[in-house]
Design an enzyme around this catalytic site. Structure first.
Site, PDB file in Angstrom:
ATOM      1  CG  HIS A 281      19.067  -9.380  -3.299  1.00 27.03           C
ATOM      2  ND1 HIS A 281      18.451  -9.049  -2.120  1.00 27.03           N
ATOM      3  CD2 HIS A 281      18.803 -10.688  -3.503  1.00 27.03           C
ATOM      4  CE1 HIS A 281      17.853 -10.124  -1.636  1.00 27.03           C
ATOM      5  NE2 HIS A 281      18.040 -11.121  -2.460  1.00 27.03           N
ATOM      6  CB  CYS A 282      21.531  -3.959  -2.256  1.00 28.12           C
ATOM      7  SG  CYS A 282      22.400  -5.492  -1.926  1.00 28.12           S
ATOM      8  CB  ILE A 283      20.140   0.242  -4.600  1.00 21.31           C
ATOM      9  CG1 ILE A 283      21.660   0.039  -4.454  1.00 21.31           C
ATOM     10  CG2 ILE A 283      19.807   1.724  -4.539  1.00 21.31           C
ATOM     11  CD1 ILE A 283      22.258   0.495  -3.139  1.00 21.31           C
ATOM     12  CB  VAL A 285      15.296  -4.778  -1.821  1.00 20.81           C
ATOM     13  CG1 VAL A 285      14.571  -5.624  -0.785  1.00 20.81           C
ATOM     14  CG2 VAL A 285      15.012  -5.291  -3.228  1.00 20.81           C
ATOM     15  CG  ASP A 286      19.002  -3.572   1.156  1.00 21.72           C
ATOM     16  OD1 ASP A 286      18.314  -4.587   0.938  1.00 21.72           O
ATOM     17  OD2 ASP A 286      20.235  -3.543   0.982  1.00 21.72           O
TER      18      ASP A 286
END
Ligand SMILES: NC(=O)c1ccc[n+]([C@@H]2O[C@H](COP(=O)([O-])OP(=O)(O)OC[C@H]3O[C@@H](n4cnc5c(N)ncnc54)[C@H](O)[C@@H]3O)[C@@H](O)[C@H]2O)c1
Length: 480
Positions: A281-283, A285-286
């Site tokens: 969910h992070c790398i 997307v952010d």
């Protein structure tokens, strides 16, 4: 406190007193990978916590005292539930009764990689309808700098109440690392920034009950940016080592040996490892959130975009490696039986969102291969559920037996779960493409590691040792 808030926003002292007495009632909106551990952590330190989630299944599970996440033991949920400190509901009306609300809803991106703030907006609107004077709202969802002030604050102020005067508003990024038993919500330092000093002070005071170290920054925007810096740092460094891994393959050098050697430097170096691509969910997307927001400032975030480009090429590189290795054995990729092991975005987690495995499946299928997978944590793998993939497909995890391994033309280790017996895999599988060095320390003529030269026997057209040969430990290949 350092200064009096007597003339400050209403409710400051009451909330401060409730936080100190651990009687402040807390709502956590979004009981996912971030929200559930937070809700459990806050309940453990004594606060009465209600989780608010639109997912009826999750609400019901908490009601039964059950956890649905690997990182949160059911025993903890059951105990807190029995003590009346943790409950869950799908009814937003619960938000009226609380002193503090954490927002932990998803922040994905859309097909054009633009931020999708719809979940945050829905959550904020739900709070706004029920906002009470003196309440503290803390956004925890990862997002671009400015979201708290430009998006959440106006929605909340639609209630007629004003931030800094009638209610408190802060941003505190989440640093949870799924699968990590060492760093938890209880011992990982937190960063927090408020839309005003009173909001920051109250949020920090509450977070100090959860974890010893709380670092207060001057604004919500600085806190939002700090989270993105952390994740962009990872994305860029993973991209760098992925690029070097591909180069090492061409140069006949083993990147894993190189990383181990460089890691002996006691300063100025931090090891990152290559892999099949980034997921979760992070790398992936952010960084896109910041790249998108930067355009508003007539600025192109070149590092971010280059890193994303390199990381997104990795699934294609893995498939190229599969085709190359099969070719060395005289087999085409078309029609080959390819078995993926581990489809989560990293090892030992049950989260397959945005996993590079989905892209690998898609590319293998496009090349005409037959694809199956095994993952002890993912019984059903939805390919096409995330933004990388265009066609929806549902695969089911296959039992991992010696017969299944032998039947495959190629086994690709995508997530190197600790539960796999790698020596056994190496013995049974006719060809292994190991994208994460899970087979380190094991030698075999048909183990092809990402970032390392192809074993000589295979490069000679598989005329080395028989593929059924026992795996042996070749000391020269040991990963230090
Ligand atoms: N997963 C991680 O490791 C991680 C780490 C740090 C930060 N984050 C960030 O935290 C945020 C949440 O991520 P996550 O992984 O916990 O997501 P998740 O999908 O696991 O959980 C989100 C939960 O929010 C619920 N939800 C959605 N809309 C809602 C609404 N309007 N009201 C109430 N509940 C709602 C969903 O049903 C779900 O249970 C994201 O911004 C993410 O980027 C995630």
């Amino acid at each position: 406190m350092g200064r009096s808030m007597d003339t400050g926003p209403r409710g400051f002292e009451q909330l401060q007193a409730r936080i100190d007495a651990a009687t402040a009632r807390i709502a956590v909106m979004g009981l996912g990978y971030v929200g559930l551990p937070l809700a459990v952590g806050l309940a453990e330190v004594g606060f009465p916590v209600v989780g608010v989630d639109v997912d009826a299944g999750r609400v019901a599970a908490i009601g039964r005292g059950e956890s649905y996440l690997r990182d949160v033991p059911s025993s903890k949920v059951a105990a807190l539930r029995a003590e009346g400190r943790l409950s869950a509901t799908a009814d937003y009306e619960a938000l009226r009764q609380v002193d503090v609300t954490f927002i932990c809803v998803p922040t994905p991106y859309d097909r054009q990689r633009a931020p999708d703030l719809s979940y945050i907006r829905v959550a904020a609107a739900g709070i706004a309808e029920r906002l009470q004077p003196g309440q503290l709202i803390i956004l925890q969802s990862t997002t671009y700098p400015g979201t708290t002030e430009e998006e959440v604050q106006p929605i909340l102020e639609g209630s007629g109440l004003r931030a800094g005067r009638d209610f408190f508003l802060a941003f505190s990024p989440e640093r949870i690392n799924p699968g990590d038993r060492v760093h938890t919500v209880r011992n990982t330092p937190k960063v927090v920034g408020g839309v005003d000093p009173a909001s920051a002070e109250l949020a920090a005071r509450l977070l100090r009950c959860l974890t010893a170290e709380v670092y207060v920054v001057s604004s919500a925007r600085a806190a939002e940016m700090s989270k993105l810096l952390e994740n962009i740092f990872r994305s860029v460094n993973i991209a760098l080592v992925n690029e070097l891994a591909v180069l090492c393959e061409r140069m006949g050098i083993d990147i894993w040996e190189v990383i181990a050697a460089a890691s002996t430097k006691p300063f100025g170096f931090m090891p990152f490892t290559p892999g099949p691509g980034v997921g979760g969910h992070c790398i992936p997307v952010d960084p896109c959130y910041l790249a998108w927001k930067a355009r508003e400032y007539d600025f192109r975030t070149r590092f971010i975009e280059l890193a994303a480009e390199v990381n997104e090429e990795m699934p294609r590189h893995v498939v190229g490696r599969v085709a190359e290795a099969l070719n060395m054995l005289g087999k085409p990729l078309r029609g080959a039986d390819v078995l993926l092991l581990g489809v989560t975005f990293k090892r030992d987690v049950d989260d397959a969102r945005n996993s590079p495995a989905a892209r690998i499946v898609e590319l293998l299928l496009a090349a005409g291969a037959r694809v199956g997978y095994n993952d002890p944590y993912v019984p059903v793998f939805q390919v096409g559920d995330d933004v990388f993939c265009r066609s929806a497909l549902e695969l089911r995890s296959e039992p991992l037996t010696a017969g299944r391994l032998r039947a495959a033309d190629c086994v690709v280790i995508v997530a190197g779960h600790s539960d796999y017996d790698y020596a056994w895999l190496v013995r049974e599988a006719p060809l292994i493409i190991d994208t994460v060095n899970a087979t380190r320390g094991l030698a075999g003529p048909r183990i092809v590691r990402l970032g390392a030269p192809v074993p000589e026997g295979l490069a000679r057209g598989g005329r080395g040792r028989a593929c059924e040969g026992k795996a042996t430990v070749d000391p020269s290949l040991l990963d230090p």
